[in-house]
Scaffold this motif. Structure first.
Motif, PDB file in Angstrom:
ATOM      1  N   TYR A 111     -15.201  -1.387  26.204  1.00 27.78           N
ATOM      2  CA  TYR A 111     -14.014  -0.532  26.106  1.00 27.78           C
ATOM      3  C   TYR A 111     -12.858  -1.323  26.701  1.00 27.78           C
ATOM      4  O   TYR A 111     -13.053  -2.390  27.289  1.00 27.78           O
ATOM      5  CB  TYR A 111     -14.204   0.794  26.871  1.00 27.78           C
ATOM      6  CG  TYR A 111     -14.334   0.612  28.365  1.00 27.78           C
ATOM      7  CD1 TYR A 111     -13.242   0.759  29.215  1.00 27.78           C
ATOM      8  CD2 TYR A 111     -15.550   0.271  28.943  1.00 27.78           C
ATOM      9  CE1 TYR A 111     -13.359   0.569  30.581  1.00 27.78           C
ATOM     10  CE2 TYR A 111     -15.675   0.074  30.300  1.00 27.78           C
ATOM     11  CZ  TYR A 111     -14.580   0.226  31.116  1.00 27.78           C
ATOM     12  OH  TYR A 111     -14.700   0.021  32.469  1.00 27.78           O
ATOM     13  N   ALA A 274     -24.605   7.510  21.926  1.00 26.43           N
ATOM     14  CA  ALA A 274     -24.218   8.865  22.323  1.00 26.43           C
ATOM     15  C   ALA A 274     -24.621   9.159  23.763  1.00 26.43           C
ATOM     16  O   ALA A 274     -23.930   9.897  24.472  1.00 26.43           O
ATOM     17  CB  ALA A 274     -24.836   9.895  21.383  1.00 26.43           C
ATOM     18  N   GLN A 277     -21.919   7.606  25.826  1.00 29.28           N
ATOM     19  CA  GLN A 277     -20.696   8.401  25.702  1.00 29.28           C
ATOM     20  C   GLN A 277     -20.776   9.678  26.531  1.00 29.28           C
ATOM     21  O   GLN A 277     -19.755  10.159  27.042  1.00 29.28           O
ATOM     22  CB  GLN A 277     -20.448   8.744  24.237  1.00 29.28           C
ATOM     23  CG  GLN A 277     -20.097   7.534  23.384  1.00 29.28           C
ATOM     24  CD  GLN A 277     -20.215   7.785  21.904  1.00 29.28           C
ATOM     25  OE1 GLN A 277     -20.773   8.794  21.472  1.00 29.28           O
ATOM     26  NE2 GLN A 277     -19.689   6.860  21.094  1.00 29.28           N
ATOM     27  N   PRO A 281     -16.410   8.932  28.814  1.00 29.25           N
ATOM     28  CA  PRO A 281     -15.726   8.881  27.507  1.00 29.25           C
ATOM     29  C   PRO A 281     -15.250   7.493  27.116  1.00 29.25           C
ATOM     30  O   PRO A 281     -14.959   7.256  25.939  1.00 29.25           O
ATOM     31  CB  PRO A 281     -14.537   9.839  27.693  1.00 29.25           C
ATOM     32  CG  PRO A 281     -14.355   9.986  29.170  1.00 29.25           C
ATOM     33  CD  PRO A 281     -15.716   9.828  29.760  1.00 29.25           C
ATOM     34  N   ASN A 284     -16.705   5.813  24.061  1.00 27.90           N
ATOM     35  CA  ASN A 284     -16.287   6.109  22.685  1.00 27.90           C
ATOM     36  C   ASN A 284     -15.700   4.874  22.015  1.00 27.90           C
ATOM     37  O   ASN A 284     -15.633   4.802  20.783  1.00 27.90           O
ATOM     38  CB  ASN A 284     -15.268   7.255  22.672  1.00 27.90           C
ATOM     39  CG  ASN A 284     -15.906   8.589  23.009  1.00 27.90           C
ATOM     40  OD1 ASN A 284     -16.976   8.904  22.518  1.00 27.90           O
ATOM     41  ND2 ASN A 284     -15.249   9.372  23.857  1.00 27.90           N
ATOM     42  N   GLU A 285     -15.245   3.911  22.818  1.00 28.37           N
ATOM     43  CA  GLU A 285     -14.695   2.663  22.277  1.00 28.37           C
ATOM     44  C   GLU A 285     -15.765   1.617  22.022  1.00 28.37           C
ATOM     45  O   GLU A 285     -15.467   0.549  21.471  1.00 28.37           O
ATOM     46  CB  GLU A 285     -13.654   2.085  23.246  1.00 28.37           C
ATOM     47  CG  GLU A 285     -12.428   2.940  23.480  1.00 28.37           C
ATOM     48  CD  GLU A 285     -11.464   2.285  24.452  1.00 28.37           C
ATOM     49  OE1 GLU A 285     -11.157   1.093  24.283  1.00 28.37           O
ATOM     50  OE2 GLU A 285     -11.037   2.945  25.407  1.00 28.37           O
ATOM     51  N   THR A 286     -16.999   1.871  22.450  1.00 31.51           N
ATOM     52  CA  THR A 286     -18.060   0.873  22.356  1.00 31.51           C
ATOM     53  C   THR A 286     -18.609   0.847  20.941  1.00 31.51           C
ATOM     54  O   THR A 286     -19.505   1.623  20.583  1.00 31.51           O
ATOM     55  CB  THR A 286     -19.182   1.173  23.377  1.00 31.51           C
ATOM     56  OG1 THR A 286     -18.610   1.309  24.681  1.00 31.51           O
ATOM     57  CG2 THR A 286     -20.201   0.039  23.399  1.00 31.51           C
ATOM     58  N   THR A 287     -18.056  -0.035  20.128  1.00 32.43           N
ATOM     59  CA  THR A 287     -18.463  -0.161  18.736  1.00 32.43           C
ATOM     60  C   THR A 287     -18.711  -1.633  18.408  1.00 32.43           C
ATOM     61  O   THR A 287     -18.238  -2.536  19.109  1.00 32.43           O
ATOM     62  CB  THR A 287     -17.379   0.368  17.780  1.00 32.43           C
ATOM     63  OG1 THR A 287     -16.204  -0.460  17.906  1.00 32.43           O
ATOM     64  CG2 THR A 287     -17.012   1.818  18.093  1.00 32.43           C
TER      65      THR A 287
END
Length: 320
Positions: A111, A274, A277, A281, A284-287
């Protein structure tokens, strides 16, 4: 022996011994008042549940700079660190001048931190230039916050001679602000973070906004900075959106980690994202997309195996 000479000596020992034969894994994070520690704890829980034969524990540390040393010496198996610190360690520049740590590899980028410069309402500080002559926490020794604070101040013509710098961790900085022991403090951390949240519930806080010229000066000095937005309402009493500098956080390991273990950890994290997350929160940027765009050092071959398995194109710059 200097700190970095000790790291270099430790790194030689780590290479000569089977550092990753043990089943217990250590995740170097940061202080309890930041985001690294809960994120590391969440990752540890995923490893414990999903990676057969291994258990992991999140460790409290001084954060980014210290964490890179722990990876080099084999005293930590995984670590979270700011992208600029990771890049400096890998290249042997900045805080790592003459003490290059070429064994550093990325598993993922998690993130983006936001550099949040906090003061209290009524302090008379409304801009970066107002920090001159003031008591300012620049972050814990060995932290990415200290690296970021130095870069931002220096790029805008402010040296430590111009301020009364103090090196406090996040919780200490919040307490010192509340008690009137300092005038302002730097946080380089995911938002929201507990230490600022708690401070904002008991005090009227102000988060300084850099001018366009100050933002560009910082970005010219450090290419890993990006301009991002701290959303209004993130903290009590801070209702307007604020433009801040952002910088990615990277999950790193040593090249000595086995390909199979690096693969298993990377796969477990993304297939159970999930769970992370739910811990914070920021995850949520961990892609995978963020990893490919933001990681400043080569990826571990085990991580590359996972990314290619799911159809991700790996740029040459991220290959060891």
């Amino acid at each position: 022996m200097s700190f970095f000479k000790a790291l270099a000596a430790g790194a030689l020992v780590a290479v000569a011994t089977p550092a990753f034969a043990q089943e217990q894994l250590s995740i170097a994070t940061g202080g309890t008042g930041g985001v690294y520690y809960p994120m590391g704890g969440g990752l540890a829980e995923i490893i414990n549940a999903q990676v057969e034969g291994y258990s992991a524990t999140a460790e409290v540390t001084g954060a980014s700079v210290e964490n890179m040393g722990l990876i080099a010496t084999g005293d930590a198996d995984l670590a979270i660190a700011l992208a600029d610190t990771v890049a400096q360690a890998y290249a042997g520049t900045g805080r790592f001048e003459g003490q290059q740590l070429p064994m550093v590899r990325g598993l993922a980028s998690l993130y983006a931190n936001m550099v949040q410069i906090v003061t209290l309402d009524g302090s008379g500080i409304t801009s970066l230039d107002d920090l001159r002559g003031k008591r300012v926490s620049i972050g814990a020794p060995g932290s990415g916050t200290e690296v970021n604070a130095a870069a931002i101040l220096s790029a805008n013509g402010i040296s430590y001679d111009d301020i009364e710098e103090q090196r406090l961790n996040f919780n200490e900085t919040a307490d010192a602000l509340a008690n009137g022991d300092i005038d302002a403090g730097f946080w380089s951390v995911g938002a929201p973070t507990s230490s600022i949240l708690n401070l904002s519930t008991t005090n009227n806080i102000v988060i300084l906004e850099l001018t366009d010229a100050q933002l560009e000066a910082a970005r010219a000095a450090d290419a890993t900075f990006a301009v991002t937005t701290l959303a209004g309402g993130t903290y009590t009493g801070v209702d307007a959106d604020i433009t801040v500098l952002g910088i990615p956080n990277v999950l790193v390991v040593s090249e000595e980690m086995s390909d199979d273990l690096a693969y298993a950890i990377t796969r477990a994290m993304f297939e159970n994202i999930a769970d992370l997350q739910a811990v914070h929160p920021a995850a949520n940027e961990t892609t995978v997309e963020f990893t490919i765009a933001a990681t400043p050092v080569p990826l571990h071959p085990g991580a590359i195996r996972y990314y290619e398995e799911i159809g991700t194109m790996i740029p040459d710059a991220l290959r060891p």
